[in-house]
Design a protein around this motif. Structure first.
Motif, PDB file in Angstrom:
ATOM      1  N   CYS A 163       0.717   8.156   4.271  1.00 31.10           N
ATOM      2  CA  CYS A 163       0.979   6.958   3.465  1.00 31.10           C
ATOM      3  C   CYS A 163       1.916   6.008   4.216  1.00 31.10           C
ATOM      4  N   GLU A 164       2.965   6.545   4.825  1.00 29.86           N
ATOM      5  CA  GLU A 164       3.899   5.718   5.599  1.00 29.86           C
ATOM      6  C   GLU A 164       3.223   5.138   6.833  1.00 29.86           C
ATOM      7  N   TYR A 165       2.416   5.956   7.520  1.00 27.85           N
ATOM      8  CA  TYR A 165       1.696   5.460   8.692  1.00 27.85           C
ATOM      9  C   TYR A 165       0.763   4.318   8.304  1.00 27.85           C
ATOM     10  N   TYR A 166       0.099   4.488   7.177  1.00 26.08           N
ATOM     11  CA  TYR A 166      -0.828   3.454   6.714  1.00 26.08           C
ATOM     12  C   TYR A 166      -0.086   2.154   6.400  1.00 26.08           C
ATOM     13  N   LYS A 167       1.018   2.247   5.674  1.00 32.10           N
ATOM     14  CA  LYS A 167       1.789   1.056   5.309  1.00 32.10           C
ATOM     15  C   LYS A 167       2.265   0.308   6.558  1.00 32.10           C
ATOM     16  N   LYS A 168       2.732   1.047   7.541  1.00 36.56           N
ATOM     17  CA  LYS A 168       3.211   0.415   8.774  1.00 36.56           C
ATOM     18  C   LYS A 168       2.044  -0.112   9.602  1.00 36.56           C
ATOM     19  N   SER A 169       0.931   0.593   9.572  1.00 41.11           N
ATOM     20  CA  SER A 169      -0.245   0.161  10.334  1.00 41.11           C
ATOM     21  C   SER A 169      -0.805  -1.157   9.827  1.00 41.11           C
ATOM     22  N   ILE A 170      -0.797  -1.346   8.530  1.00 41.12           N
ATOM     23  CA  ILE A 170      -1.288  -2.602   7.941  1.00 41.12           C
ATOM     24  C   ILE A 170      -0.567  -3.798   8.569  1.00 41.12           C
ATOM     25  N   LYS A 171       0.720  -3.640   8.812  1.00 40.65           N
ATOM     26  CA  LYS A 171       1.503  -4.734   9.407  1.00 40.65           C
ATOM     27  C   LYS A 171       1.181  -4.914  10.893  1.00 40.65           C
ATOM     28  N   LEU A 172       0.827  -3.829  11.565  1.00 36.75           N
ATOM     29  CA  LEU A 172       0.559  -3.883  13.004  1.00 36.75           C
ATOM     30  C   LEU A 172      -0.853  -4.355  13.317  1.00 36.75           C
ATOM     31  N   LEU A 173      -1.731  -4.244  12.343  1.00 32.94           N
ATOM     32  CA  LEU A 173      -3.147  -4.592  12.528  1.00 32.94           C
ATOM     33  C   LEU A 173      -3.329  -6.107  12.465  1.00 32.94           C
ATOM     34  N   ARG A 174      -4.128  -6.627  13.386  1.00 30.24           N
ATOM     35  CA  ARG A 174      -4.443  -8.063  13.350  1.00 30.24           C
ATOM     36  C   ARG A 174      -5.400  -8.316  12.180  1.00 30.24           C
ATOM     37  N   PRO A 175      -5.442  -9.527  11.673  1.00 25.49           N
ATOM     38  CA  PRO A 175      -6.410  -9.829  10.611  1.00 25.49           C
ATOM     39  C   PRO A 175      -7.832  -9.508  11.074  1.00 25.49           C
ATOM     40  N   GLY A 176      -8.588  -8.825  10.243  1.00 28.97           N
ATOM     41  CA  GLY A 176      -9.954  -8.440  10.580  1.00 28.97           C
ATOM     42  C   GLY A 176     -10.059  -7.150  11.371  1.00 28.97           C
ATOM     43  N   GLY A 177      -8.922  -6.516  11.660  1.00 30.27           N
ATOM     44  CA  GLY A 177      -8.925  -5.267  12.420  1.00 30.27           C
ATOM     45  C   GLY A 177      -9.391  -4.082  11.579  1.00 30.27           C
ATOM     46  N   ILE A 178      -9.487  -2.929  12.216  1.00 28.81           N
ATOM     47  CA  ILE A 178     -10.018  -1.728  11.568  1.00 28.81           C
ATOM     48  C   ILE A 178      -8.990  -0.607  11.617  1.00 28.81           C
ATOM     49  N   ILE A 179      -8.802   0.073  10.492  1.00 32.53           N
ATOM     50  CA  ILE A 179      -8.001   1.299  10.444  1.00 32.53           C
ATOM     51  C   ILE A 179      -8.929   2.442  10.045  1.00 32.53           C
ATOM     52  N   VAL A 180      -8.863   3.527  10.813  1.00 30.31           N
ATOM     53  CA  VAL A 180      -9.612   4.742  10.496  1.00 30.31           C
ATOM     54  C   VAL A 180      -8.599   5.849  10.245  1.00 30.31           C
TER      55      VAL A 180
END
Length: 173
Positions: free
Chosen positions: A135-152
């Motif tokens: 959950c913490e990784y996801y929250k921080k990843s959202i901020k690091l991801l460019r608009p339109g990027g992909i999280i798996v």
């Protein structure tokens, strides 16, 4: 699984050696992503024209190397790993790869590393680390991801354990 195996790209010789090595030396070698997941990641990276990947949880380096193989020459994989022995294993295989210059390892707690990375700078993020921090990784990843990027996020079905979670990892997922 047979269909996927028969119709998927075969791993490079180096990746095959890495899998074999992992199964020889690790207590829980099944933590390796494997070729089906690796091929899926490669497909997503290719169709999205990804250049900058963040991986949270490297283990022995299979998925980092697999993703680096399909990145353009100016592409990078930044990968986070806590355990020194996994970093040693991965580094020994990365150093034998034509793609070694694309991979940077961040050693230490992933949550601390993520706080130091540039916001909106990653095209693709793969989360496959300790489940209790997803959950913490996801929250921080959202901020690091460019608009339109992909999280798996790996292991989200957790062999069905998330339907009626009994253990702490299943509850976290």
């Amino acid at each position: 699984l047979d269909y996927c195996h028969n119709h998927s790209n075969e791993d490079s010789q180096l990746l095959k050696e890495l899998i074999e090595h992992t199964y020889l030396i690790e207590d829980v070698p099944q933590m390796i992503s494997g070729s089906h997941v690796g091929n899926f990641l490669q497909s997503l990276i290719k169709i999205s024209k990804t250049k900058k990947v963040l991986e949270i949880g490297m283990f022995t380096g299979y998925s980092a190397l697999k993703m680096a193989e399909v990145l353009p020459d100016d592409g990078v994989v930044h990968t986070c790993e806590l355990m020194t022995r996994h970093i040693k294993t991965a580094s020994s295989f990365f150093n034998r790869s034509l793609h070694k210059d694309k991979i940077t390892i961040f050693e230490g707690e992933a949550n601390s590393t993520l706080e130091q990375l540039k916001i909106n700078s990653y095209d693709f993020i793969f989360i496959d680390a300790d489940k209790q921090n997803y959950c913490e990784y996801y929250k921080k990843s959202i901020k690091l991801l460019r608009p339109g990027g992909i999280i798996v996020l790996d292991n989200m079905l957790w062999s069905g354990g998330v339907i009626n979670p009994q253990d702490i990892d299943s509850k976290a997922l």
